[in-house]
Motif scaffolding. Structure first.
Motif, PDB file in Angstrom:
ATOM      1  N   ALA A  33      37.124  33.917  47.150  1.00 19.14           N
ATOM      2  CA  ALA A  33      37.402  34.938  47.069  1.00 19.14           C
ATOM      3  C   ALA A  33      38.486  35.680  45.391  1.00 19.14           C
ATOM      4  O   ALA A  33      37.968  35.904  45.046  1.00 19.14           O
ATOM      5  CB  ALA A  33      38.475  35.978  47.865  1.00 19.14           C
ATOM      6  N   VAL A  34      39.018  34.558  45.717  1.00 15.28           N
ATOM      7  CA  VAL A  34      40.239  34.722  44.101  1.00 15.28           C
ATOM      8  C   VAL A  34      39.256  34.604  43.166  1.00 15.28           C
ATOM      9  O   VAL A  34      39.541  35.065  42.267  1.00 15.28           O
ATOM     10  CB  VAL A  34      41.389  33.471  44.301  1.00 15.28           C
ATOM     11  N   HIS A  35      38.277  33.822  42.908  1.00 21.41           N
ATOM     12  CA  HIS A  35      38.010  33.829  41.928  1.00 21.41           C
ATOM     13  C   HIS A  35      36.643  34.674  41.145  1.00 21.41           C
ATOM     14  O   HIS A  35      36.140  35.235  40.556  1.00 21.41           O
ATOM     15  CB  HIS A  35      36.476  31.975  41.835  1.00 21.41           C
ATOM     16  N   ILE A  36      36.327  35.669  42.851  1.00 18.17           N
ATOM     17  CA  ILE A  36      34.926  36.303  42.355  1.00 18.17           C
ATOM     18  C   ILE A  36      35.994  37.817  42.202  1.00 18.17           C
ATOM     19  O   ILE A  36      35.283  38.314  40.423  1.00 18.17           O
ATOM     20  CB  ILE A  36      34.628  37.206  44.049  1.00 18.17           C
ATOM     21  N   THR A  37      37.279  37.948  41.757  1.00 20.11           N
ATOM     22  CA  THR A  37      38.010  38.958  42.053  1.00 20.11           C
ATOM     23  C   THR A  37      38.447  38.937  40.085  1.00 20.11           C
ATOM     24  O   THR A  37      38.186  39.484  39.298  1.00 20.11           O
ATOM     25  CB  THR A  37      39.202  39.209  42.204  1.00 20.11           C
ATOM     26  N   PHE A  38      38.649  37.309  39.872  1.00 23.52           N
ATOM     27  CA  PHE A  38      38.808  36.913  38.744  1.00 23.52           C
ATOM     28  C   PHE A  38      37.867  37.188  37.198  1.00 23.52           C
ATOM     29  O   PHE A  38      38.372  37.618  36.311  1.00 23.52           O
ATOM     30  CB  PHE A  38      39.919  35.429  38.885  1.00 23.52           C
TER      31      PHE A  38
END
Length: 818
Positions: free
Chosen positions: A13-18
């Motif tokens: 989820a963090v990587h998607i947003t980033f």
């Protein structure tokens, strides 16, 4: 779905947003470049990059903070939506320290950077909403995992595709923003969690209500029938309706009902006996991907409610003119005009909103009641309509948690049917898709004067049994627009058509709306999906698009196709800048921040040979008998040429003209950015095998020079630096001829351009000797220049023998009369 731990899901989820945030930088900030390889003369960067095996990074420069950011690039896209590896790192240039950073830190850097142009930009609220969005992505992924639902399966029903949609808008940093919902409310009302709920109903004095419908039944009558059916045993309800027979029963989203009941106006209306709260009744509905539009598979209608929840970039309120817009288009579609549309575009169905409800009190619209009523073509009937109809955004979703993407699974199935390779099947799928949508959009604009905002969540794709596109649906009452020049004609068909919907727009504004929603948000997103999933080459798909547009251009009288093909930039919405400027794009569409998006179709005229040559070997080698010299050209080899170039640019005659007498580290950075770019490439020129000059070939449409004249994508420019000062070693004309030969040999090149400084008379005399002519004097940021052009005919008029030159790595020994 693969097995993933909660920690892995949270990290995804963090990587998607980033990734979304990084791509917003690429598109909106103008501070990005690609950086190739591991440096030799930058020990801090070398030490860090040597730990990883990344050949390409995205480099973001933040000069206000004296910081640069490097993100490893996993996939580089022609449409500017790249894929990244992690971690991402920040280098503080004042302390020469490197550390890993997260999306919050990047957002801080972005905000400081853009305040130079947007002084009121603020990251505080955006950061909070971005964190909430990331948490929701993780929550939805965890939900899919525990419920065993596959969000990438090739076949889905309409509502499955609406709800099995974990990552959301791939170019909005607040992609899964649900600001206003509690955790429990997310589980109940978000589409991703598949919750079902009954609608809330109010009994409202008729003088407060405005409602319209093209159907025989008004929305309030339909709601009344629903309430009566559900409450047929409820004596109090029947007594109440008998007491107020003219009052209107109105449905409201249950979350919005709770919100409204907390407002002062609710108590006022109750005290004045203008409103009665009936509570929840009837069949259960579930949210579609828009959150506020709800669906029941047995109902003839869907409801698009107002919802005071910030979903991505705006509170989702139905404005009065949008309600009327859907209703008026439904009126239009019931005429012979609508019959003609259905006949002309059999592969497209416009899902209309035949009615609406609005409530006003003391002259103020009560937004909570503003509801659009939409036809439900996906009602369960046992027909094929139920199967494999998906919003386009679902088809464009990336691979997540190691599972193949949905599009990859679809193309795999389609390939089994076609018997063709994955790549050929992908190209066939794409051709079928644009055959339906592109032809229809252009023809509809010309013949009906109609524009639909075909973005990914408004576009539904029905796949046939072979998993190929066979029909498209368009939905969204607020997204029907018309050309201003058609206003009189359409008012004659539907009297009063232009009075309330605010839907007649000048052509130039419609061009840019179409470019944002339809072209960049839809067509290019599909191109990116095939490329990012390794299914097809984006350049091939862009060429397919270009060919299709050229055919349509012949019949397009509106100028739309020409605008798409020829514009250097397209004006599109900047989602990140809009959010940081705190602009509600729903309530204030005119305030949305617009950015220049490079016309990627111009890659049709991009010379890979000039700007992206392969290898380090000679690309051209020519013997000049008169001078008894062989001039050769080869691409720059940064590992072996850097020190030589550094010495050249520190020579006295280079310092004044070129101003590249930088330290080795700075010069290396220049070339590590230049080489992977698509705007400029550097070559080493040799005389009898000895390096003596440097040329740069650039593409003006992606260069600052393109800002100073009517640039064409077939224009190519050159810079030339000759290192020796001894006239016997300079070989100016042979070197220049080789440069011009090489550029003009490429079929993509129309004319050559130059912008030599006005005080560099020797350079301009050399250009003139070889056929260049001064067009005008231009004031560039760093110099006053002679803008000059050269066509092949002008060059060959000066050197007719060069017209038959064969460009290869072998010397041409037999040319005479030089």
């Amino acid at each position: 779905m693969t097995t993933s731990s909660p920690k892995e899901i949270a990290q995804e989820a963090v990587h998607i947003t980033f990734s979304i945030l990084l791509n917003c930088c690429v598109r909106e900030l103008g501070n990005s470049s690609f950086y190739e390889g591991v440096p030799k003369y930058d020990p801090v960067l070398k030490s860090y990059m040597s730990k990883y095996d990344h050949k390409l990074h995205l480099k973001l420069d933040f000069p206000v903070d004296n910081v640069e950011v490097y993100a490893p690039v996993r996939y580089r896209s022609e449409t500017f939506r790249h894929l990244y590896d992690f971690p991402v790192m920040e280098r503080d240039l004042s302390t020469e320290t490197i550390k890993e950073i997260d999306a919050d830190r990047l957002l801080e850097l972005i905000t400081t950077h853009i305040r130079q142009q947007y002084p009121l930009a603020d990251s505080k609220n955006v950061k909070k909403r971005m964190q909430l969005s990331t948490e929701k992505i993780a929550q939805f992924l965890e939900h899919f995992k525990t419920s065993g639902q596959d969000f990438n399966k090739a076949e889905m029903t309409f509502i499955e595709a609406e709800q099995l949609f974990p990552a959301g808008h791939l170019l909005h940093p607040l992609t899964k923003g649900r600001e206003g919902f509690t955790e429990a409310e997310v589980l109940k009302y978000a589409p991703e969690t598949g919750g079902y709920f009954k609608l809330h109903y109010f009994l409202v004095h008729p003088d407060l209500v405005t409602e319209k419908s093209v159907d025989d039944v008004l929305p309030s009558d339909f709601a009344k029938a629903t309430v009566l059916e559900a409450g047929k045993e409820d004596k109090n309800l029947h007594d109440l309706l008998e007491k107020y027979p003219q009052w209107k029963i109105l449905p409201v989203h249950p979350w919005e009902a709770s919100h409204f009941k907390n407002q002062v106006v609710f108590d006022t209306l109750v005290k004045e006996n203008l409103l009665i709260d009936l509570g929840v009744f009837g069949k259960e509905f579930t949210a579609t991907s828009s959150v506020r539009t709800v669906y029941n598979n047995e109902s003839d209608y869907m409801y698009k409610f107002s919802l005071h929840v910030k979903i991505t970039g705006a509170e989702r309120i139905n404005h009065y003119h949008e309600l009327y817009r859907g209703y008026d288009v439904s009126r239009l579609m019931q005429t012979a005009w609508g019959d003609n549309v259905r006949k002309t575009y059999p592969d497209i169905e416009l899902i209309c909103d035949p009615g609406f409800i609005s409530v006003s009190y003391n002259g103020n619209v009560l937004d909570s009641f503003s509801t659009s009523v939409r036809y439900n073509p996906f009602k369960s009937t046992g027909t094929e309509k139920e199967n494999n109809v998906s919003l386009l955004a679902s088809l464009c979703q990336d691979s997540i948690l190691g599972d193949p993407s949905r599009m990859k699974n679809i193309i795999q199935k389609a390939s089994e049917q076609t018997g063709l390779s994955i790549e050929k099947t992908s190209e066939l799928w794409f051709k079928k898709y644009i055959e339906i949508i592109l032809n229809s959009v252009v023809k509809m604009f010309n013949e009906q004067g109609m524009v639909c905002e075909w973005h990914q969540q408004n576009t539904l794709v029905q796949l046939n049994g072979a998993f190929m596109p066979e029909k498209l649906f368009f939905r969204d009452n607020q997204s029907f627009l018309f050309r201003k020049s058609f206003e009189e004609q359409l008012n004659a068909i539907v009297p009063g058509f232009s009075e309330n919907g605010k839907m007649f727009i000048p052509d130039d504004r419609l061009f840019n709306l179409l470019l944002h929603y339809f072209w960049v948000g839809n067509i290019l997103a599909v191109v990116n999906t095939f490329g990012a999933n390794g299914l097809a080459d984006e350049k091939n798909l862009l060429n397919i698009l270009y060919d299709a547009l050229e055919v349509l251009q012949k019949e397009d009288e509106s100028g739309l196709v020409t605008f798409i093909l020829e514009s250097r930039y397209w004006k599109v919405k900047g989602n990140l800048l809009t959010a940081l400027n705190d602009i509600d794009c729903g309530g204030n569409p005119a305030g949305v921040t617009r950015i220049n998006f490079p016309n990627v179709l111009h890659k049709r005229f991009f010379s890979e040979q000039l700007i992206n040559p392969k290898g380090k070997e000679l690309v051209y080698n020519r013997y000049f008998p008169k001078e008894d010299v062989t001039i050769s050209l080869r691409p720059l080899d940064i590992d072996n040429d850097l020190e030589m170039l550094h010495e050249w640019f520190h020579r006295d005659h280079a310092k004044a003209a070129w101003k590249m007498d930088w330290p080795l580290r700075e010069l290396e950075t220049y070339y590590r950015i230049l080489l992977p770019g698509d705007g400029l490439y550097s070559y080493i020129g040799m005389a009898n095998g000895e390096p003596t000059f440097n040329i740069e070939v650039y593409w003006p449409t992606r260069d600052v020079l393109g800002d100073y004249y009517d640039v064409l994508p077939t224009d190519y420019g050159t810079h030339q630096f000759i290192a020796p000062t001894d006239p016997k070693l300079k070989f100016v004309s042979p070197a220049t001829q080789c440069m011009i030969d090489y550029v003009f040999a490429q079929p993509e090149v129309g004319k050559m351009v130059g912008e030599g400084a006005v005080d560099s008379r020797a350079s301009m005399m050399n250009k003139a000797f070889h056929g260049f002519k001064i067009e005008k004097v231009i004031e560039m940021p760093h110099k006053t220049s002679n803008l000059n052009f050269c066509y092949r005919e002008w060059y060959w008029a000066k050197f007719p023998q060069n017209q038959d030159i064969v460009i290869n790595a072998e010397a041409e020994p037999n040319l005479i009369n030089q």
